[in-house]
Design an enzyme around this catalytic site. Structure first.
Site, PDB file in Angstrom:
ATOM      1  N   HIS A  10      -8.224  -5.896  -4.178  1.00 42.20           N
ATOM      2  CA  HIS A  10      -8.044  -4.883  -5.241  1.00 42.20           C
ATOM      3  C   HIS A  10      -7.240  -3.496  -4.845  1.00 42.20           C
ATOM      4  O   HIS A  10      -7.409  -3.354  -3.692  1.00 42.20           O
ATOM      5  CB  HIS A  10      -9.507  -4.560  -5.907  1.00 42.20           C
ATOM      6  N   CYS A  11      -6.604  -2.935  -5.459  1.00 38.76           N
ATOM      7  CA  CYS A  11      -6.189  -1.836  -5.672  1.00 38.76           C
ATOM      8  C   CYS A  11      -6.824  -0.979  -6.776  1.00 38.76           C
ATOM      9  O   CYS A  11      -7.755  -1.435  -7.295  1.00 38.76           O
ATOM     10  CB  CYS A  11      -4.699  -1.692  -5.436  1.00 38.76           C
TER      11      CYS A  11
END
Length: 397
Positions: free
Chosen positions: A320-321
């Site tokens: 994830h970002c």
């Protein structure tokens, strides 16, 4: 004190925080006050819950934002940010469990001293579950004396029997209104906002789910997220991350990563965080790796993903970002190129088909093209992230 609808005008916005050990009834107090409901068996709060209630006190229309924080130790790093800007703080304990009373001074007052940003916030000690008189371990006199010693208001309540819950919140709100410096003068629109939370909004940011002026480009005070202009009108994403490689690799945003029950339901065991500024939310529940720099080093990411891939079928990983739009998709695309020896165009289309919201930045696209040359000896002819893969390009599955 009277209540009202969710979209009406108001004079002041107040932030109230409920803190205390798990199981003392904070969520029950919140639900009794905001919805006049009670559930005998409610699940522990995960991180932070949030409710709105409009009330009228002393001829002033108030919008109350009430934050119910998790009492479990493993969520302490998540909830600490939510002390910021609270003008009213409720310390709740269970009169049938002395250890929850002792935790007020040992843990929760120390946390408030450490994290609160409002020096003259109004504080109240609430002794809950007084309907269980035969099981009581803390007397009313002892609770009241403790509150006086620490300069707090004191009320005994029962969320189950609906005893003095409304009275507690009304008394707290009245004291906040009387406290100098907690409220700002009215804006030209006719509304007034408190100094510390004047930028909070009724609707959370659709990316990070926190309350900040995201449309105005203001960074989130909780996680630091700043919404890019092209994101402002975007739809709210699913709470579920995208399964890119079945039974192994998932792609998502910071919001996806914050939903521990969703991740557990999907069997996710590991989390690769591609934004160093993002906190690791649930260290006791998942194995984390946060990249050391921005943009993420692909080889560093590959090393972590390879560890999980070797146990495929047993372990699952979320990459994830902050938004799930560029950085984390680029890492996932890069790993598919490396793992399956696919061209960039093929890998991009594979991910884009599964998560249509991805939109690689020019920088990430250039880094992927350089990686493709390094891995496969040439770049995909004519590939551009906006165009995706050429129609004639076959995709291997």
């Amino acid at each position: 004190m009277s209540a009202g609808g969710a979209s009406e005008p108001f004079d002041y916005l107040l932030k109230i925080l409920l803190v205390g050990d798990s199981g003392v009834g904070k969520s029950s107090l919140l639900m009794r006050f905001t919805a006049d409901q009670f559930e005998d068996s409610s699940a522990p709060t995960i991180g932070v819950d949030f409710r709105l209630k409009f009330v009228t006190v002393s001829d002033k229309r108030l919008k109350l934002t009430i934050w119910d924080t998790a009492g479990q130790e493993r969520f302490r790093t998540l909830t600490s940010s939510y002390y910021r800007g609270a003008q009213g703080i409720v310390f709740a304990y269970d009169v049938t469990r002395r250890e929850t009373f002792e935790s007020i001074a040992d843990i929760w007052m120390r946390e408030v001293d450490m994290y609160s940003t409002v020096d003259n916030a109004v504080k109240m000690v609430v002794a809950n579950k007084v309907d269980k008189q035969t099981e009581r371990e803390v007397s009313r006199d002892e609770g009241a004396a403790f509150a006086r010693k620490h300069g707090c208001l004191f009320v005994e309540t029962s969320a189950k029997a609906n005893v003095a819950v409304g009275q507690a919140f009304e008394e707290l709100v009245r004291k906040v209104l009387e406290a100098p410096g907690l409220l700002t003068p009215a804006h030209s629109s006719g509304h007034a906002m408190p100094l510390k939370v004047k930028r909070e909004r009724e609707e959370p940011c659709h990316v990070c789910q926190h309350y900040h002026d995201y449309e105005g480009g203001e960074p989130c005070g909780v996680c630091g997220h700043r919404l890019e202009p092209q994101q402002a009108a975007g739809p709210q994403e699913s709470v579920y991350p995208t399964e890119v490689l079945p039974g192994f690799l998932f792609l998502g945003s910071y919001d996806n990563a914050s939903r521990t029950e969703v991740l557990k339901t999907l069997g996710i065991t590991h989390v690769l965080n591609t934004v160093p500024a993002c906190p690791e939310l649930y260290k006791n529940s998942f194995s984390y790796h946060t990249v050391r720099a921005t943009p993420p080093d692909y080889q560093e990411c590959f090393a972590f993903l390879d560890q999980v891939e070797r146990e495929q079928g047993k372990l699952r990983v979320l990459v994830h970002c902050m938004t799930g739009v560029s950085k984390s998709p680029a890492v996932v695309i890069a790993y598919i190129m490396k793992l399956r020896q696919w061209r960039l165009s093929e890998s991009y289309k594979w991910v884009k088909d599964k998560r249509p919201t991805i939109s690689l930045s020019a920088e990430e696209a250039q880094r992927l093209q350089a990686l493709e040359v390094s891995l496969l000896g040439a770049s995909s002819t004519g590939w551009q992230p906006s165009a995706g893969v050429p129609a004639a390009m076959p995709i291997r599955v």
